[in-house]
Design a protein around this motif. Structure first.
Motif, PDB file in Angstrom:
ATOM      1  N   LEU A   1       0.831  -1.212   0.000  1.00 23.27           N
ATOM      2  CA  LEU A   1       0.000   0.000   0.000  1.00 23.27           C
ATOM      3  C   LEU A   1       0.863   1.259   0.000  1.00 23.27           C
ATOM      4  CD1 LEU A   1      -2.880  -1.002   2.433  1.00 23.27           C
ATOM      5  CD2 LEU A   1      -3.054  -0.589  -0.029  1.00 23.27           C
TER       6      LEU A   1
ATOM      7  N   ASN B   1      -2.844   2.796  -8.191  1.00 28.87           N
ATOM      8  CA  ASN B   1      -4.155   2.559  -7.611  1.00 28.87           C
ATOM      9  C   ASN B   1      -4.083   1.323  -6.712  1.00 28.87           C
ATOM     10  OD1 ASN B   1      -6.827   2.011  -7.051  1.00 28.87           O
ATOM     11  ND2 ASN B   1      -7.514   2.101  -9.172  1.00 28.87           N
TER      12      ASN B   1
ATOM     13  N   TRP C   1      -6.355  -0.309  -5.353  1.00 26.16           N
ATOM     14  CA  TRP C   1      -7.469  -1.243  -5.563  1.00 26.16           C
ATOM     15  C   TRP C   1      -7.181  -2.237  -6.676  1.00 26.16           C
ATOM     16  CZ3 TRP C   1      -9.481  -0.971  -1.225  1.00 26.16           C
ATOM     17  CH2 TRP C   1      -9.706   0.242  -0.588  1.00 26.16           C
TER      18      TRP C   1
ATOM     19  N   THR D   1      -4.393  -4.117  -7.062  1.00 26.80           N
ATOM     20  CA  THR D   1      -3.860  -5.319  -6.423  1.00 26.80           C
ATOM     21  C   THR D   1      -4.942  -6.027  -5.618  1.00 26.80           C
ATOM     22  OG1 THR D   1      -1.686  -4.282  -6.282  1.00 26.80           O
ATOM     23  CG2 THR D   1      -2.054  -6.195  -4.897  1.00 26.80           C
ATOM     24  N   THR D   2      -5.766  -5.255  -4.928  1.00 26.93           N
ATOM     25  CA  THR D   2      -6.864  -5.833  -4.156  1.00 26.93           C
ATOM     26  C   THR D   2      -7.776  -6.649  -5.057  1.00 26.93           C
ATOM     27  OG1 THR D   2      -6.775  -3.973  -2.616  1.00 26.93           O
ATOM     28  CG2 THR D   2      -8.795  -5.277  -2.628  1.00 26.93           C
ATOM     29  N   ARG D   3      -8.112  -6.113  -6.203  1.00 26.51           N
ATOM     30  CA  ARG D   3      -8.988  -6.827  -7.150  1.00 26.51           C
ATOM     31  C   ARG D   3      -8.305  -8.064  -7.721  1.00 26.51           C
ATOM     32  NH1 ARG D   3     -13.606  -4.792  -7.923  1.00 26.51           N
ATOM     33  NH2 ARG D   3     -14.077  -2.675  -7.325  1.00 26.51           N
TER      34      ARG D   3
ATOM     35  N   SER E   1     -13.539  -1.085 -11.254  1.00 23.48           N
ATOM     36  CA  SER E   1     -12.478  -0.344 -10.572  1.00 23.48           C
ATOM     37  C   SER E   1     -13.054   0.337  -9.348  1.00 23.48           C
ATOM     38  CB  SER E   1     -11.854   0.699 -11.505  1.00 23.48           C
ATOM     39  OG  SER E   1     -12.829   1.632 -11.887  1.00 23.48           O
ATOM     40  N   GLY E   2     -12.179   0.833  -8.507  1.00 27.84           N
ATOM     41  CA  GLY E   2     -12.617   1.535  -7.310  1.00 27.84           C
ATOM     42  C   GLY E   2     -12.851   0.602  -6.144  1.00 27.84           C
ATOM     43  N   TYR E   3     -13.404   1.162  -5.103  1.00 22.05           N
ATOM     44  CA  TYR E   3     -13.615   0.459  -3.848  1.00 22.05           C
ATOM     45  C   TYR E   3     -14.917  -0.333  -3.867  1.00 22.05           C
ATOM     46  CZ  TYR E   3     -14.612  -0.320   1.074  1.00 22.05           C
ATOM     47  OH  TYR E   3     -14.915  -0.891   2.267  1.00 22.05           O
TER      48      TYR E   3
ATOM     49  N   VAL F   1     -15.219  -7.046  -2.350  1.00 21.21           N
ATOM     50  CA  VAL F   1     -13.927  -7.345  -2.976  1.00 21.21           C
ATOM     51  C   VAL F   1     -12.804  -7.219  -1.949  1.00 21.21           C
ATOM     52  CG1 VAL F   1     -12.274  -6.605  -4.739  1.00 21.21           C
ATOM     53  CG2 VAL F   1     -14.715  -6.694  -5.276  1.00 21.21           C
ATOM     54  N   VAL F   2     -12.849  -6.185  -1.131  1.00 21.47           N
ATOM     55  CA  VAL F   2     -11.825  -5.975  -0.107  1.00 21.47           C
ATOM     56  C   VAL F   2     -11.844  -7.121   0.910  1.00 21.47           C
ATOM     57  CG1 VAL F   2     -11.092  -4.483   1.794  1.00 21.47           C
ATOM     58  CG2 VAL F   2     -11.778  -3.473  -0.383  1.00 21.47           C
TER      59      VAL F   2
END
Length: 166
Positions: A36, A45, A47, A49-51, A66-68, A72-73
């Motif tokens: 992070l 971004n 997000w 890597t999170t995705r 994309s985005g929060y 997904v988190v």
């Protein structure tokens, strides 16, 4: 001054699985913070890597948005920490019988080598199943894996209980 030479040959010694689990969880947190921080400093971004991590469990469709997104988190955190614990247990299974925890330097070296091997397996071996990880290949990902391995090994060494070793 007394010189102690430790033999790093295999002996029958079981890892401390609880210490390995905690080490994997802690090292996973360290790795996540480094990733992070790196993405924030480089203007990336976080997000993405999170995705990518969540897509391992949720499918590639997650990568199309994309985005929060809270779901997904949550999935990404679960996958990340489960893998962190499993990999730390694998590392502990190498550290204990070969006595690689005989010194801080040795355990850090073992963790660093493990991190490099883990990087190669994850980003070259497993990218066949999860092709979206191929774009993350690079020195920054190698470094985060080395940090993970060293953190897991160090935390394991500090937490392992001598009375649990066979």
């Amino acid at each position: 001054m007394e010189l102690h030479l430790h033999s790093h040959r295999w002996i029958s010694r079981q890892p401390d699985w609880l210490a390995a689990s905690i080490a994997g969880f802690g090292a996973g947190g360290v790795m996540m913070l480094v990733e992070l921080l790196w993405s924030s400093l480089s203007g990336g971004n976080p997000w993405v890597t999170t995705r990518m991590v969540a897509a391992m469990a949720m499918g590639w469709e997650v990568l199309q948005t994309s985005g929060y997104a809270l779901d997904v988190v949550i999935v990404a955190l679960v996958v990340h920490y489960v893998l962190g614990v499993v990999f730390a247990m694998m590392l502990a299974a190498l550290i204990a019988p070969f006595q690689l925890d005989s010194s801080t330097g040795m355990v850090l070296l073992a963790g660093a080598v493990f991190g490099v091997v883990l990087y190669v397996l994850n980003f070259y071996g497993m990218s066949g199943a999860f092709s979206w990880f191929a774009e993350m290949r690079g020195w920054s990902t190698v470094v985060t894996h080395i940090i993970y391995g060293m953190a897991a090994a160090y935390i394991y060494r500090k937490l392992e209980r001598p009375d649990k070793q066979v």
